[in-house]
Motif scaffolding. Sequence first.
Motif, PDB file in Angstrom:
ATOM      1  N   ASN A  69      30.811  -5.858  -2.598  1.00 34.84           N
ATOM      2  CA  ASN A  69      30.181  -4.794  -3.370  1.00 34.84           C
ATOM      3  C   ASN A  69      30.575  -4.967  -4.837  1.00 34.84           C
TER       4      ASN A  69
ATOM      5  N   GLY B  13      30.333  -2.994  -8.411  1.00 29.30           N
ATOM      6  CA  GLY B  13      30.015  -1.796  -9.158  1.00 29.30           C
ATOM      7  C   GLY B  13      29.957  -0.574  -8.259  1.00 29.30           C
ATOM      8  N   GLU B  14      30.219   0.555  -8.858  1.00 27.82           N
ATOM      9  CA  GLU B  14      30.235   1.820  -8.118  1.00 27.82           C
ATOM     10  C   GLU B  14      28.909   2.085  -7.413  1.00 27.82           C
ATOM     11  N   ALA B  15      27.801   1.771  -8.062  1.00 28.23           N
ATOM     12  CA  ALA B  15      26.480   2.010  -7.474  1.00 28.23           C
ATOM     13  C   ALA B  15      26.260   1.188  -6.210  1.00 28.23           C
ATOM     14  N   ALA B  16      27.003   0.083  -6.070  1.00 25.62           N
ATOM     15  CA  ALA B  16      26.881  -0.778  -4.891  1.00 25.62           C
ATOM     16  C   ALA B  16      27.957  -0.470  -3.848  1.00 25.62           C
TER      17      ALA B  16
END
Length: 141
Positions: free
Chosen positions: A87, A89-92
Amino acid sequence: MSGNCVFCKIVQGEIPAVKLYEDDEIVAFFDISQVTKGHALVIPKAHHADIFSLPEKTAATLFAAVPKLASALKAEFAPAGMNILNNNGEAAGQTVFHYHLHLLPRYGETGLYGSLWKEATVGTPDMESLQASAEKIKMNF
């Protein structure tokens, strides 16, 4: 090393880990959460937040070790398959901002695809069992 990074602390020996492999640039160890039996992480020793900041040479070293480690996990745990997950980044869904790959042996369980961390964990691992498995894995690596 980055201040409060849990993986940097593992690299520095400040937090214990059951290590499966280590060289000058990378380290592999069992994930303490054990989403599936044999769940392992592979990380660079140097702090890089994500794939976007990972140097090509470090990536080459890390990814060269993955097939060997996956094969050693397969020899030890005999899974039906294996997911390799990352993953960025936070969005991922990244929660530890030190680049890492998850190696997730699969045994035919369901519910791990869309909500991996919420629906499946094998519980608190038996550290002695993990250490014994780590020794066998090191011999197969």
